[in-house]
Enzyme design. Structure first.
Site, short mmCIF file in Angstrom:
data_model
loop_
_atom_site.label_atom_id
_atom_site.label_comp_id
_atom_site.label_asym_id
_atom_site.label_seq_id
_atom_site.Cartn_x
_atom_site.Cartn_y
_atom_site.Cartn_z
N TYR A 108 15.48 8.16 -3.93
CA TYR A 108 15.78 7.92 -5.34
C TYR A 108 17.18 8.35 -5.76
O TYR A 108 17.98 7.53 -6.20
CB TYR A 108 14.72 8.62 -6.22
CG TYR A 108 13.34 8.08 -5.95
CD1 TYR A 108 13.01 6.77 -6.29
CD2 TYR A 108 12.37 8.84 -5.31
CE1 TYR A 108 11.76 6.25 -6.02
CE2 TYR A 108 11.11 8.32 -5.03
CZ TYR A 108 10.82 7.03 -5.40
OH TYR A 108 9.58 6.51 -5.12
N PRO A 121 9.61 0.59 -11.94
CA PRO A 121 8.53 -0.37 -12.15
C PRO A 121 8.23 -0.58 -13.64
O PRO A 121 8.47 0.31 -14.46
CB PRO A 121 7.33 0.28 -11.46
CG PRO A 121 7.89 1.40 -10.63
CD PRO A 121 9.13 1.83 -11.34
N HIS A 344 11.48 5.86 -11.51
CA HIS A 344 10.58 6.11 -10.40
C HIS A 344 10.72 7.51 -9.77
O HIS A 344 9.79 7.99 -9.11
CB HIS A 344 10.80 5.03 -9.34
CG HIS A 344 9.62 4.69 -8.52
ND1 HIS A 344 8.60 5.59 -8.25
CD2 HIS A 344 9.27 3.54 -7.90
CE1 HIS A 344 7.70 4.99 -7.49
NE2 HIS A 344 8.07 3.76 -7.27
N LYS A 420 -12.58 -7.75 -6.73
CA LYS A 420 -13.04 -6.84 -5.69
C LYS A 420 -14.44 -7.20 -5.20
O LYS A 420 -14.84 -6.86 -4.10
CB LYS A 420 -13.10 -5.41 -6.26
CG LYS A 420 -11.76 -4.78 -6.49
CD LYS A 420 -11.91 -3.33 -6.92
CE LYS A 420 -12.45 -3.19 -8.32
NZ LYS A 420 -12.33 -1.85 -8.88
N LYS A 424 -16.09 -6.77 -1.36
CA LYS A 424 -17.12 -5.72 -1.31
C LYS A 424 -18.46 -6.29 -0.81
O LYS A 424 -19.18 -5.63 -0.08
CB LYS A 424 -17.30 -5.07 -2.68
CG LYS A 424 -16.19 -4.04 -2.97
CD LYS A 424 -16.55 -3.04 -4.05
CE LYS A 424 -16.74 -3.69 -5.41
NZ LYS A 424 -16.70 -2.77 -6.55
N SER A 425 -18.77 -7.53 -1.22
CA SER A 425 -20.05 -8.11 -0.81
C SER A 425 -20.07 -8.34 0.71
O SER A 425 -21.12 -8.48 1.30
CB SER A 425 -20.32 -9.42 -1.56
OG SER A 425 -19.50 -10.44 -1.04
N ASP A 431 -8.62 -3.76 -0.90
CA ASP A 431 -7.18 -3.66 -0.67
C ASP A 431 -6.81 -4.24 0.69
O ASP A 431 -5.83 -4.98 0.81
CB ASP A 431 -6.72 -2.21 -0.76
CG ASP A 431 -5.22 -2.10 -0.53
OD1 ASP A 431 -4.47 -2.72 -1.30
OD2 ASP A 431 -4.80 -1.43 0.43
N TYR A 453 5.59 -3.28 3.66
CA TYR A 453 5.43 -1.92 3.14
C TYR A 453 4.30 -1.93 2.13
O TYR A 453 4.29 -2.74 1.21
CB TYR A 453 6.74 -1.53 2.45
CG TYR A 453 6.82 -0.13 1.88
CD1 TYR A 453 7.67 0.82 2.45
CD2 TYR A 453 6.11 0.24 0.74
CE1 TYR A 453 7.79 2.10 1.92
CE2 TYR A 453 6.21 1.52 0.21
CZ TYR A 453 7.06 2.43 0.80
OH TYR A 453 7.17 3.69 0.28
N SER A 455 2.51 1.15 -0.25
CA SER A 455 2.58 2.59 -0.43
C SER A 455 1.19 3.21 -0.30
O SER A 455 0.19 2.68 -0.78
CB SER A 455 3.22 2.93 -1.77
OG SER A 455 2.63 2.18 -2.78
N SER A 551 2.34 -2.91 -3.39
CA SER A 551 1.60 -1.74 -3.86
C SER A 551 0.36 -2.17 -4.62
O SER A 551 0.41 -3.09 -5.44
CB SER A 551 2.51 -0.91 -4.77
OG SER A 551 1.88 0.30 -5.10
#
Ligand SMILES: *[C@@H]1O[C@H](CO)[C@@H](O)[C@H](O)[C@H]1NC(C)=O
Ligand SMILES: *[C@@H]1O[C@H](CO)[C@@H](O)[C@H](O)[C@H]1NC(C)=O
Ligand SMILES: *[C@@H]1O[C@H](CO)[C@@H](O)[C@H](O)[C@H]1NC(C)=O
Length: 623
Positions: A108, A121, A344, A420, A424-425, A431, A453, A455, A551
């Protein structure tokens, strides 16, 4: 950040975050912090092996062979790697977190591109129902009260501790986002937190038509102003900043950091300017009352709101109605637009979003209660003396801002086929499912895999920030390359999703490779006269050129976080998976002919739908 909030178990949907206790216990927060484990330094061999595995899908075999040689040499007994590893272990023993100071500095404060688009962001909140000054001010008043309510939990050390996978998380970032600000320097910046001052700040800053005001939000007895008191104060500010021809002093903060660092030194030579800047830096947070932006269709609304959050729309619009160095800025437009931009350096998205979730709930609940009106003083307007030199700096910043505005290619969508619920099912991590879909979308578009990438939170450890989940794995590559064989494909999809899930687990336990490699590199810079070959290698450059920077930032509110790409030829992708839909924000740069945010969004939607179809076609027994 993967799945932190779902697992907290403390945050019930659509209810305000409740303090854990009613009374102040000084030291409660510190006691919690002290109980957290230290970030480990992973074993050298483990990181070397995993690094080579991570290169497999993204470099060609010749490069890989060469790197294998370099890595072998690096990790040889008694070699350079060993020596650096010992240095890191030593550093780890004498600090709370061997990484955190280095990370803050390199990721940063030493980063010189503008914070706008390149670092800060934005968060787009659902559109509000007002379209006039009154609605704007009323909402702003409630929002301020909501943030102050959250602040009381920070001040009282009664903020509920969050958990991930049954483990307590570091809460430090919550203590860094209010009363703090980034300060530009010529070569490197700093970040200052005024919350721990003997007399902590009791004001926020409000900006309207480029004019900044100090709004005291506490009464002399320590109670906060009520919503209707805040309303009156905001109305006074609004009424005394009707002129729209003011110099947009705040736009200076959007410039390249070196340029801004120079301009800043010049700006604060003047005593009035210095005091005004200090008042902004010290304030608890900033509220930007924005002018209306050009109207767009409902379908385009979130995209337009995202760019308003990220850069303000350019010098003609709201870009000057900001102080981009300020850690937390809430943006409320006269047209019902609402959101946040944050600097950030002090924090990741999840604590910011947790705060926002609380504030949004608070605004729903809070009514304007009539309180006996004690007349309050007029909020102080911050003055700036604009010399010809400062004027030139403003003009330069405006030009650069407008170039950034034209260059940002942004697309926000609501993926409405499912959320989701579908992964999930099938007992898959949502994710991981989304990340594999991104790999598929990228592969279909470019016929190759790229360094990716995502995070991962390191908040299980004291002062932990993030490591990288490298979503391009050999397993994801095997899946995306096997398009025509549905039988084989579903097994490969499962494998890819599991591999991502495993990488995520490894990362949050502090056993990923990227921060360790960075640590070894920085240790080499401190200890050695030359960088070891593995850091000068083309593979290392490819591995750190993230064409996909992503992300997951889950929220209770139906919002989405957004950010710019981290390389000139890549994408920034942020998403909030809700139960039955997914909010995506995808960014790219117009100056890169090979990238296109709308096209990537389309590829992503197709990939998600196709992956669901693939699973639906397979009898569940086979999965
Ligand atoms: C915080 O502490 C103050 C002063 O001790 C008290 O009046 C207030 O009720 C507390 N608030 C919360 C949310 O704990
Ligand atoms: C602000 O201006 C409006 C319209 O002129 C007026 O109705 C209102 O009373 C003013 N508010 C304050 C607090 O001065
Ligand atoms: C990133 O993407 C661009 C264009 O899409 C491509 O030219 C470049 O090779 C990619 N870089 C890497 C390291 O994959």
């Amino acid at each position: 950040l993967a799945e932190v909030r779902q697992k907290t178990g403390m945050v019930k949907p659509s209810s305000l975050l409740k303090p854990v206790a009613l009374t102040r216990i000084p030291g409660r927060y510190l006691a919690h912090q002290e109980s957290l484990p230290k970030l480990p330094v992973p074993p050298l061999k483990q990181t070397c092996d995993r690094y080579l595995a991570a290169l497999e899908p993204i470099v060609d075999s010749e490069m890989l062979k060469n790197t294998q040689e370099l890595v072998k040499e690096f990790q040889a007994q008694g070699g350079v790697g060993d020596r650096l590893q010992k240095g890191l272990e030593h550093r780890s023993r004498k600090t709370d977190n061997w990484l955190s100071d280095w990370w803050l500095q390199t990721a940063y404060l030493d980063y010189r591109l503008p914070v706008v688009v390149h670092s800060s962001p934005g968060v787009v909140l659902p559109r509000l129902e007002f379209s006039d000054r009154q609605g704007q001010i009323r909402y702003a008043a409630k929002l301020i009260a909501g943030v102050l309510d959250f602040k009381s939990m920070i001040d009282n050390e009664t903020l509920p501790i969050e958990y991930l996978g049954g483990k307590m998380l570091c809460m430090n970032q919550y203590y860094q986002v209010l009363c703090s600000c980034r300060i530009p320097g010529i070569k490197s910046d700093s970040v200052v937190n005024y919350a721990l001052n003997k007399r902590p700040p009791s004001h926020i800053t409000v900006v309207h038509n480029y004019q900044f005001f100090v709004l005291d939000v506490y009464n002399s007895d320590g109670t906060t102003l009520t919503v209707d008191q805040l309303y009156i104060q905001l109305e006074k500010i609004w009424n005394s900043s009707l002129q729209t021809n003011k110099e947009p002093i705040g736009i200076l903060t959007s410039n390249h950091r070196n340029s801004w660092g120079k301009a800043y030194a010049n700006l604060i030579k003047d005593k009035t300017n210095k005091e005004s800047v200090r008042a902004i830096q010290k304030s608890i947070f900033t509220v930007c009352l924005d002018a209306p932006m050009p109207r767009v269709s409902d379908e385009m609304y979130r995209t337009r709101a995202a760019v308003q959050m990220l850069h303000g729309g350019g010098s003609r619009w709201n870009s000057g109605n900001r102080w981009f160095d300020k850690t937390l800025q809430f943006i409320i437009g006269e047209d019902g637009t609402c959101g946040v931009i944050y600097e950030h350096a002090p924090a990741e998205g999840p604590p910011i979003v947790a705060l926002i979730d609380h504030v949004v709930e608070y605004t729903k609940k809070s009514e304007m209660v009539r309180t006996p009106m004690v007349p309050l003083p007029m909020p102080k307007k911050l003055r700036f003396n604009i010399t010809p030199e400062i004027k030139r700096d403003i003009e330069e910043a405006k030009q650069n801002m407008n170039i950034m505005v034209h260059d940002l290619d942004m697309k926000v969508i609501v993926f409405s086929h499912f959320g989701k619920n579908v992964p999930k099912s099938y007992k898959m991590s949502p994710d991981a499912f989304i990340q594999v879909a991104l790999q598929l979308a990228y592969y279909r578009t470019y016929k190759r895999c790229c360094a990716t990438y995502e995070s991962a939170s390191l908040r299980m450890f004291k002062l932990g920030r993030t490591d990288t989940i490298r979503s391009a794995t050999s397993d994801s590559a095997n899946f995306v390359k096997t398009m025509d064989d549905p039988v084989k494909q579903v097994a490969l999809l499962e494998k890819a999703v599991k591999a991502h899930r495993a990488y995520t687990d490894m990362a949050i336990r502090g056993q990923a490779i990227d921060r360790h490699l960075l640590g070894l590199k920085l240790q080499a810079i401190e200890d050695l006269s030359a960088l070891p070959d593995i850091f000068m290698d083309t593979s290392f450059a490819v591995a750190n050129h993230y064409n996909l920077s992503t992300s997951q930032v889950p929220a209770k509110t139906d919002c989405v976080m957004c950010f710019g790409p981290v390389v000139p030829d890549g994408y920034g992708v942020c998403y909030n998976p809700m139960e039955e839909h997914i909010n995506f924000a995808v960014s790219a740069f117009n100056s890169c002919a090979d990238t296109n945010a709308a096209r990537m969004v389309q590829a992503l939607e197709d990939a998600l739908v196709d992956m669901k179809t693939l699973l639906d076609q397979t009898p569940k027994a086979k999965l």
